[in-house]
Design a protein around this motif. Structure first.
Motif, PDB file in Angstrom:
ATOM      1  N   VAL A  85      69.220  27.851  -0.701  1.00 52.70           N
ATOM      2  CA  VAL A  85      69.996  28.120  -1.909  1.00 52.70           C
ATOM      3  C   VAL A  85      71.358  28.628  -1.442  1.00 52.70           C
ATOM      4  CG1 VAL A  85      70.199  29.532  -3.986  1.00 52.70           C
ATOM      5  CG2 VAL A  85      67.979  28.594  -3.327  1.00 52.70           C
ATOM      6  N   VAL A  86      72.407  27.981  -1.942  1.00 54.48           N
ATOM      7  CA  VAL A  86      73.765  28.317  -1.532  1.00 54.48           C
ATOM      8  C   VAL A  86      74.695  28.217  -2.741  1.00 54.48           C
ATOM      9  CG1 VAL A  86      74.320  25.949  -0.803  1.00 54.48           C
ATOM     10  CG2 VAL A  86      75.542  27.845   0.220  1.00 54.48           C
ATOM     11  N   SER A  87      75.720  29.059  -2.742  1.00 55.47           N
ATOM     12  CA  SER A  87      76.750  29.022  -3.783  1.00 55.47           C
ATOM     13  C   SER A  87      78.094  28.813  -3.109  1.00 55.47           C
ATOM     14  CB  SER A  87      76.784  30.330  -4.562  1.00 55.47           C
ATOM     15  OG  SER A  87      75.574  30.528  -5.229  1.00 55.47           O
ATOM     16  N   PHE A  88      79.024  28.253  -3.867  1.00 54.73           N
ATOM     17  CA  PHE A  88      80.368  27.988  -3.359  1.00 54.73           C
ATOM     18  C   PHE A  88      81.401  28.680  -4.248  1.00 54.73           C
ATOM     19  CE2 PHE A  88      77.686  24.341  -2.389  1.00 54.73           C
ATOM     20  CZ  PHE A  88      77.843  24.244  -1.015  1.00 54.73           C
ATOM     21  N   ASN A  89      82.547  28.986  -3.679  1.00 51.59           N
ATOM     22  CA  ASN A  89      83.649  29.476  -4.495  1.00 51.59           C
ATOM     23  C   ASN A  89      84.513  28.286  -4.926  1.00 51.59           C
ATOM     24  OD1 ASN A  89      85.319  28.840  -2.284  1.00 51.59           O
ATOM     25  ND2 ASN A  89      85.546  30.971  -1.652  1.00 51.59           N
ATOM     26  N   ILE A 118      81.516  28.679   1.263  1.00 47.90           N
ATOM     27  CA  ILE A 118      80.234  29.299   0.930  1.00 47.90           C
ATOM     28  C   ILE A 118      80.485  30.708   0.420  1.00 47.90           C
ATOM     29  CG2 ILE A 118      78.055  30.139   1.879  1.00 47.90           C
ATOM     30  CD1 ILE A 118      78.154  27.741   3.812  1.00 47.90           C
ATOM     31  N   LEU A 119      79.846  31.013  -0.678  1.00 51.80           N
ATOM     32  CA  LEU A 119      79.958  32.321  -1.310  1.00 51.80           C
ATOM     33  C   LEU A 119      78.701  33.116  -0.956  1.00 51.80           C
ATOM     34  CD1 LEU A 119      81.628  34.016  -3.346  1.00 51.80           C
ATOM     35  CD2 LEU A 119      80.278  32.956  -5.162  1.00 51.80           C
ATOM     36  N   GLY A 120      78.866  34.257  -0.333  1.00 52.64           N
ATOM     37  CA  GLY A 120      77.704  35.059   0.056  1.00 52.64           C
ATOM     38  C   GLY A 120      76.989  34.452   1.252  1.00 52.64           C
ATOM     39  N   HIS A 121      75.671  34.633   1.275  1.00 55.65           N
ATOM     40  CA  HIS A 121      74.869  34.145   2.390  1.00 55.65           C
ATOM     41  C   HIS A 121      73.869  33.101   1.882  1.00 55.65           C
ATOM     42  CE1 HIS A 121      76.360  37.234   5.086  1.00 55.65           C
ATOM     43  NE2 HIS A 121      76.186  38.106   4.109  1.00 55.65           N
ATOM     44  N   PRO A 122      73.810  31.932   2.536  1.00 53.02           N
ATOM     45  CA  PRO A 122      72.774  30.961   2.171  1.00 53.02           C
ATOM     46  C   PRO A 122      71.396  31.583   2.401  1.00 53.02           C
ATOM     47  CG  PRO A 122      74.416  29.972   3.607  1.00 53.02           C
ATOM     48  CD  PRO A 122      74.681  31.439   3.581  1.00 53.02           C
ATOM     49  N   ARG A 123      70.439  31.197   1.569  1.00 60.58           N
ATOM     50  CA  ARG A 123      69.095  31.782   1.654  1.00 60.58           C
ATOM     51  C   ARG A 123      68.063  30.661   1.735  1.00 60.58           C
ATOM     52  NH1 ARG A 123      66.415  33.951  -3.251  1.00 60.58           N
ATOM     53  NH2 ARG A 123      68.246  32.938  -4.073  1.00 60.58           N
ATOM     54  N   ILE A 124      67.208  30.699   2.747  1.00 61.13           N
ATOM     55  CA  ILE A 124      66.119  29.746   2.885  1.00 61.13           C
ATOM     56  C   ILE A 124      65.034  30.163   1.894  1.00 61.13           C
ATOM     57  CG2 ILE A 124      64.364  28.767   4.413  1.00 61.13           C
ATOM     58  CD1 ILE A 124      67.231  28.063   5.290  1.00 61.13           C
ATOM     59  N   GLN A 137      78.099  24.348   7.735  1.00 58.34           N
ATOM     60  CA  GLN A 137      79.383  24.597   8.389  1.00 58.34           C
ATOM     61  C   GLN A 137      80.209  23.311   8.476  1.00 58.34           C
ATOM     62  OE1 GLN A 137      78.354  26.376  12.161  1.00 58.34           O
ATOM     63  NE2 GLN A 137      78.647  28.440  11.360  1.00 58.34           N
ATOM     64  N   ARG A 138      79.538  22.177   8.796  1.00 56.50           N
ATOM     65  CA  ARG A 138      80.252  20.905   8.900  1.00 56.50           C
ATOM     66  C   ARG A 138      80.811  20.463   7.549  1.00 56.50           C
ATOM     67  NH1 ARG A 138      76.363  19.781  12.865  1.00 56.50           N
ATOM     68  NH2 ARG A 138      74.822  19.043  11.382  1.00 56.50           N
ATOM     69  N   CYS A 139      80.129  20.796   6.467  1.00 55.35           N
ATOM     70  CA  CYS A 139      80.495  20.291   5.143  1.00 55.35           C
ATOM     71  C   CYS A 139      81.406  21.212   4.341  1.00 55.35           C
ATOM     72  CB  CYS A 139      79.236  20.030   4.325  1.00 55.35           C
ATOM     73  SG  CYS A 139      78.603  18.370   4.541  1.00 55.35           S
ATOM     74  N   ALA A 191      83.502  24.290 -12.346  1.00 62.21           N
ATOM     75  CA  ALA A 191      82.110  24.179 -12.792  1.00 62.21           C
ATOM     76  C   ALA A 191      81.131  24.714 -11.748  1.00 62.21           C
ATOM     77  CB  ALA A 191      81.780  22.732 -13.120  1.00 62.21           C
ATOM     78  N   ALA A 192      81.431  24.540 -10.465  1.00 60.29           N
ATOM     79  CA  ALA A 192      80.485  24.895  -9.407  1.00 60.29           C
ATOM     80  C   ALA A 192      80.637  26.321  -8.902  1.00 60.29           C
ATOM     81  CB  ALA A 192      80.636  23.929  -8.228  1.00 60.29           C
ATOM     82  N   ALA A 193      81.793  26.907  -9.090  1.00 55.67           N
ATOM     83  CA  ALA A 193      82.067  28.223  -8.510  1.00 55.67           C
ATOM     84  C   ALA A 193      81.038  29.258  -8.957  1.00 55.67           C
ATOM     85  CB  ALA A 193      83.465  28.680  -8.900  1.00 55.67           C
ATOM     86  N   GLY A 194      80.377  29.859  -7.966  1.00 58.26           N
ATOM     87  CA  GLY A 194      79.425  30.933  -8.221  1.00 58.26           C
ATOM     88  C   GLY A 194      78.029  30.489  -8.622  1.00 58.26           C
TER      89      GLY A 194
END
Length: 136
Positions: A59-63, A68-74, A98-100, A112-115
């Motif tokens: 689970v990941v969020s973007f600004n 990446i916003l915060g820390h990705p979580r498995i 990181q690549r993307c 629409a995607a932020a947060g």
């Protein structure tokens, strides 16, 4: 003369591949589906010699800028995964992220995607061998 024609064809094919690859890299992310497609282009699972194929979800969020916003979580890993499999796949997921990033959002998609959290599945299961067809 045949060699020159072969070289010319090979050069044209390489140029065509380079152009299509560059177009894919420069493509803007405008929909939720585009987010998943973009991440798929960055996914490189560990080789079978390092880890058995497993499924993993992050689970990941973007600004707005696509970072990446915060820390990705498995949030999921295949039950049959060993500790080594999990480690190798976690590293591969983080490398793909990181690549993307930054994600090349359009202005509309950035808003629409932020947060918003996205659950992204990375699947790398072996396909089952083809079945033998029986003849009557």
């Amino acid at each position: 003369m045949a060699r020159r024609g072969t070289r010319l064809l090979l050069t044209a094919a390489l140029l065509l591949l380079g152009v299509s690859g560059a177009a894919a890299e420069d493509a803007q992310v405008n929909t939720i589906q585009d987010i998943f497609q973009h991440l798929r282009t960055c996914w490189k699972p560990p080789p079978p010699s390092k880890a058995r194929p497993i499924d993993i979800t992050v689970v990941v969020s973007f600004n707005r800028a696509g970072n990446i916003l915060g820390h990705p979580r498995i949030t999921y890993e295949s039950a049959e995964a060993s500790d080594n499999d999990r480690l190798q796949y976690r590293v591969a997921v983080m490398e793909a992220l990181q690549r993307c990033t930054p994600m090349p959002f359009t202005d509309a998609m950035a808003g629409a995607a932020a947060g918003r959290p996205f659950a992204i599945q990375f699947r790398n299961r072996k396909t089952s061998p083809p079945t033998q067809e029986r003849r009557a």
